[in-house]
Design a protein around this motif. Structure first.
Motif, PDB file in Angstrom:
ATOM      1  N   LEU A 322      20.265 -96.903 -57.294  1.00  0.00           N
ATOM      2  CA  LEU A 322      21.104 -96.715 -56.108  1.00  0.00           C
ATOM      3  C   LEU A 322      20.434 -97.288 -54.863  1.00  0.00           C
ATOM      4  CD1 LEU A 322      22.397 -93.062 -56.664  1.00  0.00           C
ATOM      5  CD2 LEU A 322      23.718 -95.181 -56.852  1.00  0.00           C
ATOM      6  N   PHE A 323      19.128 -97.085 -54.749  1.00  0.00           N
ATOM      7  CA  PHE A 323      18.398 -97.622 -53.599  1.00  0.00           C
ATOM      8  C   PHE A 323      18.534 -99.137 -53.544  1.00  0.00           C
ATOM      9  CE2 PHE A 323      14.663 -99.064 -51.260  1.00  0.00           C
ATOM     10  CZ  PHE A 323      14.650 -98.197 -50.177  1.00  0.00           C
ATOM     11  N   GLY A 324      18.393 -99.790 -54.697  1.00  0.00           N
ATOM     12  CA  GLY A 324      18.560-101.234 -54.748  1.00  0.00           C
ATOM     13  C   GLY A 324      19.958-101.658 -54.341  1.00  0.00           C
ATOM     14  N   LEU A 325      20.965-100.944 -54.829  1.00  0.00           N
ATOM     15  CA  LEU A 325      22.352-101.270 -54.492  1.00  0.00           C
ATOM     16  C   LEU A 325      22.665-101.021 -53.022  1.00  0.00           C
ATOM     17  CD1 LEU A 325      24.271 -99.832 -57.588  1.00  0.00           C
ATOM     18  CD2 LEU A 325      24.045-102.236 -56.958  1.00  0.00           C
ATOM     19  N   PHE A 326      22.004-100.037 -52.427  1.00  0.00           N
ATOM     20  CA  PHE A 326      22.320 -99.653 -51.050  1.00  0.00           C
ATOM     21  C   PHE A 326      21.647-100.547 -50.010  1.00  0.00           C
ATOM     22  CE2 PHE A 326      23.145 -94.932 -52.303  1.00  0.00           C
ATOM     23  CZ  PHE A 326      24.340 -95.309 -52.874  1.00  0.00           C
ATOM     24  N   GLN A 327      20.372-100.926 -50.259  1.00  0.00           N
ATOM     25  CA  GLN A 327      19.604-101.559 -49.187  1.00  0.00           C
ATOM     26  C   GLN A 327      19.467-103.075 -49.281  1.00  0.00           C
ATOM     27  OE1 GLN A 327      16.145-102.879 -49.780  1.00  0.00           O
ATOM     28  NE2 GLN A 327      16.863-102.759 -51.884  1.00  0.00           N
ATOM     29  N   GLY A 328      19.924-103.661 -50.386  1.00  0.00           N
ATOM     30  CA  GLY A 328      19.685-105.083 -50.590  1.00  0.00           C
ATOM     31  C   GLY A 328      20.262-105.997 -49.531  1.00  0.00           C
ATOM     32  N   GLY A 329      21.378-105.592 -48.915  1.00  0.00           N
ATOM     33  CA  GLY A 329      22.032-106.469 -47.949  1.00  0.00           C
ATOM     34  C   GLY A 329      21.615-106.273 -46.512  1.00  0.00           C
ATOM     35  N   ILE A 330      20.667-105.361 -46.250  1.00  0.00           N
ATOM     36  CA  ILE A 330      20.353-105.023 -44.863  1.00  0.00           C
ATOM     37  C   ILE A 330      19.681-106.185 -44.129  1.00  0.00           C
ATOM     38  CG2 ILE A 330      18.930-103.543 -43.391  1.00  0.00           C
ATOM     39  CD1 ILE A 330      19.412-101.263 -45.326  1.00  0.00           C
ATOM     40  N   VAL A 331      18.571-106.692 -44.647  1.00  0.00           N
ATOM     41  CA  VAL A 331      17.795-107.703 -43.927  1.00  0.00           C
ATOM     42  C   VAL A 331      18.581-108.987 -43.664  1.00  0.00           C
ATOM     43  CG1 VAL A 331      15.749-109.184 -44.049  1.00  0.00           C
ATOM     44  CG2 VAL A 331      15.569-106.757 -44.630  1.00  0.00           C
ATOM     45  N   PRO A 332      19.344-109.531 -44.630  1.00  0.00           N
ATOM     46  CA  PRO A 332      20.102-110.747 -44.324  1.00  0.00           C
ATOM     47  C   PRO A 332      21.122-110.579 -43.200  1.00  0.00           C
ATOM     48  CG  PRO A 332      19.959-110.428 -46.688  1.00  0.00           C
ATOM     49  CD  PRO A 332      19.434-109.183 -46.065  1.00  0.00           C
ATOM     50  N   MET A 333      21.567-109.344 -42.956  1.00  0.00           N
ATOM     51  CA  MET A 333      22.548-109.139 -41.892  1.00  0.00           C
ATOM     52  C   MET A 333      21.974-109.462 -40.511  1.00  0.00           C
ATOM     53  SD  MET A 333      25.399-108.489 -43.214  1.00  0.00           S
ATOM     54  CE  MET A 333      24.918-109.474 -44.657  1.00  0.00           C
ATOM     55  N   TYR A 334      20.660-109.319 -40.351  1.00  0.00           N
ATOM     56  CA  TYR A 334      20.057-109.712 -39.077  1.00  0.00           C
ATOM     57  C   TYR A 334      20.224-111.213 -38.852  1.00  0.00           C
ATOM     58  CZ  TYR A 334      17.900-105.085 -39.290  1.00  0.00           C
ATOM     59  OH  TYR A 334      17.695-103.741 -39.363  1.00  0.00           O
ATOM     60  N   ALA A 335      20.049-111.994 -39.923  1.00  0.00           N
ATOM     61  CA  ALA A 335      20.242-113.444 -39.810  1.00  0.00           C
ATOM     62  C   ALA A 335      21.693-113.782 -39.513  1.00  0.00           C
ATOM     63  CB  ALA A 335      19.786-114.133 -41.099  1.00  0.00           C
ATOM     64  N   VAL A 336      22.628-113.065 -40.143  1.00  0.00           N
ATOM     65  CA  VAL A 336      24.052-113.299 -39.898  1.00  0.00           C
ATOM     66  C   VAL A 336      24.394-113.021 -38.436  1.00  0.00           C
ATOM     67  CG1 VAL A 336      26.393-112.503 -40.466  1.00  0.00           C
ATOM     68  CG2 VAL A 336      24.702-112.830 -42.290  1.00  0.00           C
ATOM     69  N   ILE A 337      23.877-111.923 -37.904  1.00  0.00           N
ATOM     70  CA  ILE A 337      24.144-111.567 -36.506  1.00  0.00           C
ATOM     71  C   ILE A 337      23.534-112.597 -35.556  1.00  0.00           C
ATOM     72  CG2 ILE A 337      23.659-109.844 -34.718  1.00  0.00           C
ATOM     73  CD1 ILE A 337      23.816-107.718 -36.967  1.00  0.00           C
ATOM     74  N   ILE A 338      22.333-113.045 -35.850  1.00  0.00           N
ATOM     75  CA  ILE A 338      21.694-114.050 -35.001  1.00  0.00           C
ATOM     76  C   ILE A 338      22.505-115.340 -34.975  1.00  0.00           C
ATOM     77  CG2 ILE A 338      19.690-115.609 -34.886  1.00  0.00           C
ATOM     78  CD1 ILE A 338      17.982-113.196 -35.761  1.00  0.00           C
TER      79      ILE A 338
END
Length: 416
Positions: A322-338
């Protein structure tokens, strides 16, 4: 003049078949280069015994690797802006080769840690932030998906490399395993780098400059303010994220399940993290990077709470999945926002700087969790420590999304 200024004015490559081919090459490169962030996690228990140190001391090489990765992210991102993606890939391959060979001949924990920081960490940085930045220039309609796929190379590394390192560590010893990695990495990365020589075109970059400028008006934050907020949020979320990722193998060993079981659970977590990154990219292209970041942060916090209450073998498999499924997309979202709000010609440096903050969070979280374990004899407080940092991230992202802002005018992009 940057490398982007010298290209012909044609945007035909955006969202093209070539763009997808380039994305596939980026995933392979990321998988190879990011070995440095995972090999040290697997050998941590062995290093603890061989160099006669405590858990906090054995965590030092990982912390140094993350510090090197952090500094390398900013430097490699700027190199990608200035000279194209080929430069950081080639430099990274050479640094990884030298680092693994030197680490194999270390005689104490300090030498081992120093080599990981100066060579392996910096070299591995070539396989993350620069690749996300580069791919963001080649996609418009599916930019979030492309960025998250590019970022998945690091999780693919976490799925593949721990199993490889554990196998050869048992059969050949960790020193021979390190030499083998050092020889393999440049042999694989250098040929791939020269398949990435094609550069983004200036017309597409100019159009993106105009779009991001309009988006910043609707957001109501200056580039400096948004960058600073993302830096703090990234540090907080990855301090929380580091506890399971860095210490799960050792945690399973302490519980009596064995290092091999811990390695399998870690690989499961990171394998599911790849699915998470792909799903978050698809969702972000529809709902926006901001809401996806908020959702990922909330779900990561929930998983960290579960670690506090359950530690049976079956529950660790489930919670880690569940941890893998929940957190995997967090860091790339910073790049998307930038890329949505900040100047695209500075994308490599800006994404690299925020990724530097996330890696510093991983380094701080990995070391502090080891020290908390040494002080308390248990990982329970370490999981709580991670959860509290996650709450900081959640509060910052919620404020960014929910704060009042100017209504966008026609043609302006809203922070969805």
């Amino acid at each position: 003049m940057t490398i982007l200024d010298s290209q012909p004015d044609s945007g035909g490559d955006i969202d093209s078949r070539y763009a997808w081919t380039r994305l596939a090459l980026s995933v392979v490169l990321g998988t190879i280069a990011c070995v440095g962030t995972w090999s040290v996690v697997v050998v941590l228990p062995t290093i603890e015994v061989e160099f006669d140190t405590i858990r906090g001391g054995a965590s030092l090489p990982y912390t140094c690797t993350m510090l090197g990765f952090a500094a390398g992210s900013a430097v490699m991102g700027r190199l990608a802006d200035r000279f194209s993606i080929v430069a950081p890939i080639c430099i990274g391959a050479v640094l990884l080769c030298a680092g693994y060979v030197l680490a194999a001949f270390s005689s104490d924990i300090w030498q081992f840690a120093l080599v990981h920081g100066l060579f392996i960490g910096v070299g591995s940085a070539s396989g993350f932030a620069p690749l996300m930045s580069d791919l963001s220039h080649w996609f418009r309609k599916r930019r979030a998906l492309a960025v998250t796929i590019a970022a998945s190379g690091s999780y693919a590394a976490g799925t593949v490399w721990p199993l490889v390192v554990e196998h050869f560590q048992v059969s050949q010893g960790w020193r021979a395993t390190y030499v083998g990695i050092g020889l393999f990495v440049p042999a694989a990365m250098l040929p791939l780098a020269f398949l990435m020589r094609r550069r983004p075109v200036s017309a597409a970059i100019a159009e993106a400059e105009s779009t991001t400028r309009e988006a910043r008006v609707s957001l109501g934050l200056s580039p400096r303010a948004l960058q600073g907020l993302l830096v703090v949020a990234g540090f907080a979320c990855c301090t929380a994220m580091s506890m399971p990722q860095v210490h799960l193998v050792a945690y399973c060993g302490d519980l009596g399940y064995g290092v091999a079981i811990g390695t399998q659970i870690l690989s499961l977590m990171l394998g599911l993290g790849i699915i998470s990154r792909l799903a978050s990219g698809l969702a972000a292209d529809r709902i926006g990077g901001g809401p996806m970041l908020l959702l990922g942060s909330a779900m990561q916090a929930a998983a960290l709470l579960l670690y506090l209450f359950f530690n049976s073998l079956s529950s660790l498999y489930v919670i880690s999945g569940l941890f893998g499924l929940f957190q995997g997309g967090i860091v790339p979202m910073y790049a998307v926002i930038i890329r949505q709000f900040l100047p695209p010609r500075e994308a490599g440096a800006r994404i690299g700087f925020v990724i530097m903050a996330t890696i510093l969070g991983m380094a701080f979280g990995g070391l502090s969790s080891g020290l908390i374990f040494d002080a308390s004899g248990s990982y329970r407080l370490a999981f709580l420590h991670g959860f509290l940092w996650n709450c900081v991230n959640l509060a910052l992202v919620a404020w960014l999304i929910l704060r009042p802002r100017a209504k966008p005018r026609a043609g302006e992009a809203a922070f969805r």
